[in-house]
Design an enzyme around this catalytic site. Sequence first.
Site, PDB file in Angstrom:
ATOM      1  N   SER A  27       0.827  -1.209   0.000  1.00 56.97           N
ATOM      2  CA  SER A  27       0.000   0.000   0.000  1.00 56.97           C
ATOM      3  C   SER A  27       0.863   1.261   0.000  1.00 56.97           C
ATOM      4  CB  SER A  27      -0.921   0.009   1.224  1.00 56.97           C
ATOM      5  OG  SER A  27      -0.167  -0.174   2.410  1.00 56.97           O
ATOM      6  N   THR A 161     -40.048  27.186  -9.647  1.00 59.46           N
ATOM      7  CA  THR A 161     -40.376  25.861  -9.100  1.00 59.46           C
ATOM      8  C   THR A 161     -40.722  25.016 -10.323  1.00 59.46           C
ATOM      9  OG1 THR A 161     -42.733  26.307  -8.850  1.00 59.46           O
ATOM     10  CG2 THR A 161     -41.324  26.850  -6.962  1.00 59.46           C
ATOM     11  N   HIS A 162     -40.355  23.752 -10.303  1.00 57.21           N
ATOM     12  CA  HIS A 162     -40.515  22.896 -11.491  1.00 57.21           C
ATOM     13  C   HIS A 162     -39.785  23.506 -12.693  1.00 57.21           C
ATOM     14  CE1 HIS A 162     -43.869  21.028  -9.209  1.00 57.21           C
ATOM     15  NE2 HIS A 162     -44.100  22.291  -8.854  1.00 57.21           N
ATOM     16  N   SER A 283     -14.478  24.996 -27.919  1.00 56.34           N
ATOM     17  CA  SER A 283     -14.759  23.727 -28.591  1.00 56.34           C
ATOM     18  C   SER A 283     -13.698  23.506 -29.656  1.00 56.34           C
ATOM     19  CB  SER A 283     -16.142  23.788 -29.240  1.00 56.34           C
ATOM     20  OG  SER A 283     -16.230  22.869 -30.308  1.00 56.34           O
ATOM     21  N   LYS A 289     -17.902  28.684 -29.528  1.00 53.80           N
ATOM     22  CA  LYS A 289     -18.359  28.180 -28.233  1.00 53.80           C
ATOM     23  C   LYS A 289     -17.592  28.726 -27.031  1.00 53.80           C
ATOM     24  CE  LYS A 289     -20.577  24.546 -27.732  1.00 53.80           C
ATOM     25  NZ  LYS A 289     -21.910  24.183 -27.314  1.00 53.80           N
ATOM     26  N   ASN A 291     -17.792  27.199 -23.321  1.00 56.55           N
ATOM     27  CA  ASN A 291     -18.448  26.135 -22.558  1.00 56.55           C
ATOM     28  C   ASN A 291     -18.109  26.219 -21.070  1.00 56.55           C
ATOM     29  OD1 ASN A 291     -19.675  24.983 -24.809  1.00 56.55           O
ATOM     30  ND2 ASN A 291     -17.882  23.721 -25.259  1.00 56.55           N
ATOM     31  N   GLU A 296     -19.449  21.851 -15.266  1.00 60.03           N
ATOM     32  CA  GLU A 296     -19.906  20.497 -15.609  1.00 60.03           C
ATOM     33  C   GLU A 296     -19.066  19.439 -14.908  1.00 60.03           C
ATOM     34  OE1 GLU A 296     -21.424  20.520 -20.084  1.00 60.03           O
ATOM     35  OE2 GLU A 296     -19.662  21.757 -19.805  1.00 60.03           O
ATOM     36  N   TYR A 323      -9.775  -6.129  12.932  1.00 59.35           N
ATOM     37  CA  TYR A 323      -9.046  -5.672  11.749  1.00 59.35           C
ATOM     38  C   TYR A 323      -8.972  -6.782  10.711  1.00 59.35           C
ATOM     39  CZ  TYR A 323      -5.574  -4.128   8.467  1.00 59.35           C
ATOM     40  OH  TYR A 323      -4.952  -3.790   7.300  1.00 59.35           O
ATOM     41  N   GLN A 328      -7.371  -1.894   4.203  1.00 54.73           N
ATOM     42  CA  GLN A 328      -6.351  -1.133   3.481  1.00 54.73           C
ATOM     43  C   GLN A 328      -6.955  -0.371   2.299  1.00 54.73           C
ATOM     44  OE1 GLN A 328      -2.316  -2.763   3.137  1.00 54.73           O
ATOM     45  NE2 GLN A 328      -2.694  -2.885   0.944  1.00 54.73           N
ATOM     46  N   LYS A 331      -8.175   3.638   2.112  1.00 54.60           N
ATOM     47  CA  LYS A 331      -7.410   4.856   1.879  1.00 54.60           C
ATOM     48  C   LYS A 331      -7.540   5.434   0.471  1.00 54.60           C
ATOM     49  CE  LYS A 331      -4.257   2.806   4.329  1.00 54.60           C
ATOM     50  NZ  LYS A 331      -5.223   2.073   5.196  1.00 54.60           N
TER      51      LYS A 331
HETATM   52  N1  ARG Z   1      -1.336  -1.305   5.265  1.00 52.27           N
HETATM   53  C1  ARG Z   1      -2.273  -1.775   6.256  1.00 52.27           C
HETATM   54  C2  ARG Z   1      -3.600  -0.997   6.108  1.00 52.27           C
HETATM   55  O1  ARG Z   1      -3.626  -0.041   5.429  1.00 52.27           O
HETATM   56  C3  ARG Z   1      -1.732  -1.578   7.617  1.00 52.27           C
HETATM   57  C4  ARG Z   1      -2.159  -2.568   8.615  1.00 52.27           C
HETATM   58  C5  ARG Z   1      -1.683  -3.928   8.272  1.00 52.27           C
HETATM   59  N2  ARG Z   1      -1.976  -4.828   9.314  1.00 52.27           N
HETATM   60  C6  ARG Z   1      -1.808  -6.140   9.196  1.00 52.27           C
HETATM   61  N3  ARG Z   1      -2.074  -6.870  10.217  1.00 52.27           N
HETATM   62  N4  ARG Z   1      -1.410  -6.701   8.065  1.00 52.27           N
HETATM   63  O2  ARG Z   1      -4.589  -1.379   6.675  1.00 52.27           O
END
Ligand code: ARG
Length: 465
Positions: A27, A161-162, A283, A289, A291, A296, A323, A328, A331
């Site tokens: 990660s 309205t509408h 455009s 144009k 835009n 948007e 956990y 993970q 995030k």
């Molecule tokens: N990279 C993990 C996360 O974002 C951290 C925690 C990992 N914990 C574990 N027991 N493998 O959640």
Amino acid sequence: MNSNDKKIWHGRLQQATARSVEHFVASISFDQRLAQYDIAGSRAHARMLQEVDLLTEEEFAAIDRSLGQIAEEIAAGSFIFDEALEDIHMNVESALIERTGEAGKKLHTARSRNDQVALDLRLWARDEADAIAALVRNVQTALVEQAAKPENVGAYLPAYTHLQPAQPVALGHVLLGYVEQLARDVERLGDCRRRINILPLGAGAVAGTTLPINRRRVAELLGFDDVARNSIDATSDRDFAIELAFCLSMIAQHLSRWAEDWILWSTNEFRYFRVSDAYSTGSSMMPQKRNPDVLELIRGKTARVYGQLVTLLVLVKGQPHAYNRDMQEDKPAIFDAADQVRGCLELAAEIVAQGRFNVDEMRQRCKGGYLDATALAEYLVDRGEPFRSAHGMAGRIVAACDERGLELSEAPIELLREFGGERIGEDVFDRLGPENVVKSYRSLGAGGSGLVADEVKRWRQALGM
Ligand code: ARG
């Protein structure tokens, strides 16, 4: 060194981690964003460990100094992250051990990555909630400034309205309507922040620890209001991230509806608003144009933010209560939602500040649609007519005027009396025509010019303008 020797957790495993796994579980590409929070958390944890004699003063000093250096290197971009070390926690801890040896090996005492990552994400979310609230306030300020501009103060337009023209209102009333929505968003962020600001560290992997740590001290060092009371819940709770994603979704929704209004307003059909050239796009094919692509995209990005909220809700729903590595995936979702909303808020503040309203066009559009018909019925009520019959009379007056091609304010008093009865006096003309209507609104929260002036004052104060 082979990449398994680097892994702090590898002791139990007899085979090398497959390359494919290493990449799949890593990660670090996205959680390096938590680096400064991870280090701040570690420094507080180390200090507490020293205070309860789990570290000596020298060990603490070495750890604290090295963590400070690592933080600087990361901020300067010179720190090299290693995917084999999976995540930000192990990248930092490995670097620390490299620099401090035995002392560094003690940092993870009474701590797991499970409570560590929960801590990091809460620290991030707390800052993010504050930063986003400040950006929302910038948009509010820009809207109030527009409402207070001399050229906009006397302006009025049809309220719809509408999407059909309904009653005339002061331009400021429409602008302050957006300010109200955003005020709820700021409030919601503040409320969410209270639940973010609870310390999970010390929950360990799931059960806490047999060591004599002082969680209250860590909470104090990191500015948390309280300590999470259950170690299982503390490591598996992502409510705070989901709530934050909801707050972000609601902001996005408000921006999206505002953007939709102003996209309509900037069409040739409405011509109420001109997005300044710096915020318009052309455009590739049609040379004429202009835009409103930014507006948007604000509307479009809202879909993406909702998507991240749904990702988080679904991510958590089937996990056993503790956990799990699924966590993970929280995030990328919450980071993206926050980044998109930040971008939208920044652009929204600029577009509001730079844009110009076509108040003549707005005024023109209040003609011809009998937008003062409700005011006429209310005039009759003022004269003692029950509302239901006043409504009927005003309707018949509108029909008669329509046949003759007249505005209500242009109708001869005889015609008004023919359908509205003897209750109608000359003073009716003070109540007809959009400008008079906008001046006549009296109820709290109505779209009248005087009321809006008071509201502008109130908002200026509230926003510290
Ligand atoms: N990279 C993990 C996360 O974002 C951290 C925690 C990992 N914990 C574990 N027991 N493998 O959640």
